[in-house]
Design a protein around this motif. Structure first.
Motif, PDB file in Angstrom:
ATOM      1  N   VAL A   1       3.359   1.641 -10.373  1.00  0.00           N
ATOM      2  CA  VAL A   1       4.648   2.328 -10.458  1.00  0.00           C
ATOM      3  C   VAL A   1       5.134   2.569  -9.031  1.00  0.00           C
ATOM      4  O   VAL A   1       4.361   2.456  -8.079  1.00  0.00           O
ATOM      5  CB  VAL A   1       4.522   3.665 -11.219  1.00  0.00           C
ATOM      6  CG1 VAL A   1       4.208   3.414 -12.687  1.00  0.00           C
ATOM      7  CG2 VAL A   1       3.458   4.560 -10.599  1.00  0.00           C
ATOM      8  N   PRO A   2       6.404   2.894  -8.868  1.00  0.00           N
ATOM      9  CA  PRO A   2       6.896   3.167  -7.517  1.00  0.00           C
ATOM     10  C   PRO A   2       6.162   4.340  -6.876  1.00  0.00           C
ATOM     11  O   PRO A   2       5.772   5.293  -7.555  1.00  0.00           O
ATOM     12  CB  PRO A   2       8.376   3.497  -7.742  1.00  0.00           C
ATOM     13  CG  PRO A   2       8.720   2.835  -9.037  1.00  0.00           C
ATOM     14  CD  PRO A   2       7.485   2.932  -9.870  1.00  0.00           C
ATOM     15  N   ALA A   3       5.965   4.241  -5.578  1.00  0.00           N
ATOM     16  CA  ALA A   3       5.348   5.353  -4.847  1.00  0.00           C
ATOM     17  C   ALA A   3       6.176   6.615  -5.061  1.00  0.00           C
ATOM     18  O   ALA A   3       7.401   6.571  -5.150  1.00  0.00           O
ATOM     19  CB  ALA A   3       5.268   5.015  -3.364  1.00  0.00           C
TER      20      ALA A   3
ATOM     21  N   ARG B   1      -9.547  -1.788  -5.179  1.00  0.00           N
ATOM     22  CA  ARG B   1      -9.546  -3.242  -5.325  1.00  0.00           C
ATOM     23  C   ARG B   1      -8.429  -3.866  -4.478  1.00  0.00           C
ATOM     24  O   ARG B   1      -8.647  -4.867  -3.780  1.00  0.00           O
ATOM     25  CB  ARG B   1      -9.364  -3.607  -6.803  1.00  0.00           C
ATOM     26  CG  ARG B   1      -9.092  -5.076  -7.090  1.00  0.00           C
ATOM     27  CD  ARG B   1     -10.269  -5.975  -6.737  1.00  0.00           C
ATOM     28  NE  ARG B   1      -9.897  -7.369  -6.830  1.00  0.00           N
ATOM     29  CZ  ARG B   1     -10.023  -8.107  -7.951  1.00  0.00           C
ATOM     30  NH1 ARG B   1     -10.522  -7.558  -9.057  1.00  0.00           N
ATOM     31  NH2 ARG B   1      -9.677  -9.371  -7.964  1.00  0.00           N
ATOM     32  N   ILE B   2      -7.250  -3.275  -4.528  1.00  0.00           N
ATOM     33  CA  ILE B   2      -6.121  -3.790  -3.745  1.00  0.00           C
ATOM     34  C   ILE B   2      -6.431  -3.729  -2.252  1.00  0.00           C
ATOM     35  O   ILE B   2      -6.197  -4.688  -1.502  1.00  0.00           O
ATOM     36  CB  ILE B   2      -4.845  -3.002  -4.073  1.00  0.00           C
ATOM     37  CG1 ILE B   2      -4.409  -3.282  -5.518  1.00  0.00           C
ATOM     38  CG2 ILE B   2      -3.718  -3.365  -3.094  1.00  0.00           C
ATOM     39  CD1 ILE B   2      -3.297  -2.365  -6.014  1.00  0.00           C
ATOM     40  N   ARG B   3      -6.986  -2.604  -1.808  1.00  0.00           N
ATOM     41  CA  ARG B   3      -7.289  -2.423  -0.385  1.00  0.00           C
ATOM     42  C   ARG B   3      -8.384  -3.375   0.089  1.00  0.00           C
ATOM     43  O   ARG B   3      -8.395  -3.794   1.252  1.00  0.00           O
ATOM     44  CB  ARG B   3      -7.688  -0.972  -0.128  1.00  0.00           C
ATOM     45  CG  ARG B   3      -6.529  -0.002  -0.274  1.00  0.00           C
ATOM     46  CD  ARG B   3      -6.949   1.449  -0.100  1.00  0.00           C
ATOM     47  NE  ARG B   3      -5.824   2.338  -0.309  1.00  0.00           N
ATOM     48  CZ  ARG B   3      -4.912   2.651   0.614  1.00  0.00           C
ATOM     49  NH1 ARG B   3      -5.045   2.164   1.845  1.00  0.00           N
ATOM     50  NH2 ARG B   3      -3.913   3.447   0.339  1.00  0.00           N
TER      51      ARG B   3
ATOM     52  N   LEU C   1       0.815  -1.206   0.000  1.00  0.00           N
ATOM     53  CA  LEU C   1       0.000   0.000   0.000  1.00  0.00           C
ATOM     54  C   LEU C   1       0.852   1.262   0.000  1.00  0.00           C
ATOM     55  O   LEU C   1       0.438   2.293  -0.529  1.00  0.00           O
ATOM     56  CB  LEU C   1      -0.937   0.006   1.214  1.00  0.00           C
ATOM     57  CG  LEU C   1      -1.984  -1.117   1.255  1.00  0.00           C
ATOM     58  CD1 LEU C   1      -2.798  -1.033   2.542  1.00  0.00           C
ATOM     59  CD2 LEU C   1      -2.903  -1.035   0.042  1.00  0.00           C
ATOM     60  N   LYS C   2       2.061   1.192   0.573  1.00  0.00           N
ATOM     61  CA  LYS C   2       2.905   2.373   0.696  1.00  0.00           C
ATOM     62  C   LYS C   2       3.980   2.467  -0.388  1.00  0.00           C
ATOM     63  O   LYS C   2       4.431   3.564  -0.713  1.00  0.00           O
ATOM     64  CB  LYS C   2       3.580   2.387   2.072  1.00  0.00           C
ATOM     65  CG  LYS C   2       2.618   2.551   3.240  1.00  0.00           C
ATOM     66  CD  LYS C   2       3.376   2.568   4.554  1.00  0.00           C
ATOM     67  CE  LYS C   2       2.421   2.748   5.749  1.00  0.00           C
ATOM     68  NZ  LYS C   2       3.163   2.730   7.037  1.00  0.00           N
ATOM     69  N   ASP C   3       4.420   1.332  -0.915  1.00  0.00           N
ATOM     70  CA  ASP C   3       5.563   1.333  -1.820  1.00  0.00           C
ATOM     71  C   ASP C   3       5.203   1.447  -3.294  1.00  0.00           C
ATOM     72  O   ASP C   3       6.089   1.630  -4.138  1.00  0.00           O
ATOM     73  CB  ASP C   3       6.394   0.063  -1.618  1.00  0.00           C
ATOM     74  CG  ASP C   3       7.042   0.020  -0.245  1.00  0.00           C
ATOM     75  OD1 ASP C   3       7.152   1.093   0.377  1.00  0.00           O
ATOM     76  OD2 ASP C   3       7.417  -1.070   0.217  1.00  0.00           O
ATOM     77  N   PHE C   4       3.917   1.317  -3.631  1.00  0.00           N
ATOM     78  CA  PHE C   4       3.504   1.372  -5.030  1.00  0.00           C
ATOM     79  C   PHE C   4       2.352   2.341  -5.221  1.00  0.00           C
ATOM     80  O   PHE C   4       1.570   2.581  -4.300  1.00  0.00           O
ATOM     81  CB  PHE C   4       3.060  -0.009  -5.523  1.00  0.00           C
ATOM     82  CG  PHE C   4       4.148  -1.046  -5.478  1.00  0.00           C
ATOM     83  CD1 PHE C   4       5.112  -1.114  -6.472  1.00  0.00           C
ATOM     84  CD2 PHE C   4       4.216  -1.946  -4.431  1.00  0.00           C
ATOM     85  CE1 PHE C   4       6.117  -2.062  -6.423  1.00  0.00           C
ATOM     86  CE2 PHE C   4       5.217  -2.908  -4.365  1.00  0.00           C
ATOM     87  CZ  PHE C   4       6.172  -2.962  -5.372  1.00  0.00           C
TER      88      PHE C   4
END
Length: 214
Positions: free
Chosen positions: A147-149, A194-196, A3-6
């Motif tokens: 993509v990267p956060a 959707r991810i969450r 959740l934080k890195d992307f």
């Protein structure tokens, strides 16, 4: 941390998982399979492509929701899992739809249900799990772009626009359908939601099934 890195860009396409059985299994639908397995506890196993795959999670959700004594057998991909099912060694399998389609159409395996909210164009006669009487069993194999956060919003917007335009091309949609995928091209916000939603949903299945990383 997913959740934080992307930063999500788009859920590009999805493909169902499918529940298939060898013709030796006397079940023509999901309810008959559940009744058969409850009458034969501990005697059968289900094949899947490997530990932690969406196909395994589909099978574990099915197993635990119905209280089945059914052994989980991991393989190194859908192809070997299907071969085991075709040979009758593990006559029940949860696999990605694409490699199973030809075996189902040839009558070598019987497809009982797909795991997406709606039927797949690749096997239009096969019901969804909900239609088969088991609601809240949805799962699929996702093809998404992240993509990267820290990527700037203009870059994310540009990537999403280009992906959506590419997937809107009739040739692209047709090719995806042939492979068993459906183009989605969701917005970054929809993909993030959707991810969450998926993380706690599958965390519960993983914990219940005692699945460990290998």
């Amino acid at each position: 941390d997913p959740l934080k890195d992307f930063a999500p860009v788009s859920l590009a396409a999805t493909s169902p998982n499918v529940l298939v059985v060898h013709p030796s299994i006397p079940a023509n639908n999901v309810q008959e399979l559940v009744a058969f397995l409850k009458a034969n506890p501990g005697k059968y196993s289900f094949a899947h492509p490997g530990v932690g795959t969406t196909s395994q999670l589909s099978g574990e959700m099915f197993r635990h929701s119905q209280g089945l004594d059914l052994v989980s057998v991991p393989f190194g991909g859908s192809a070997p899992a299907l071969q085991s099912a075709l040979a009758g060694h593990t006559p029940i399998a949860f696999v990605v739809l694409t490699p199973a389609v030809s075996h189902v159409k040839e009558g070598k395996l019987r497809a009982l249900a797909v795991t997406t909210p709606k039927r797949s164009p690749a096997l239009p006669d096969v019901p969804t799990m909900a239609e088969a009487g088991l609601p809240n069993q949805e799962s699929d194999t996702m093809q998404g772009v992240l993509v990267p956060a820290g990527a700037t919003q203009p870059i994310i917007t540009l990537l999403h626009r280009e992906i959506a335009q590419a997937l809107a091309e009739p040739e692209a949609a047709q090719k995806l359908e042939t492979l068993g995928f459906e183009a989605v091209a969701s917005t970054p916000e929809e993909f993030s939601a959707r991810i969450r939603a998926d993380i706690p949903k599958w965390a519960k299945v993983i914990e219940t099934a005692h699945i460990k990383a290998e």
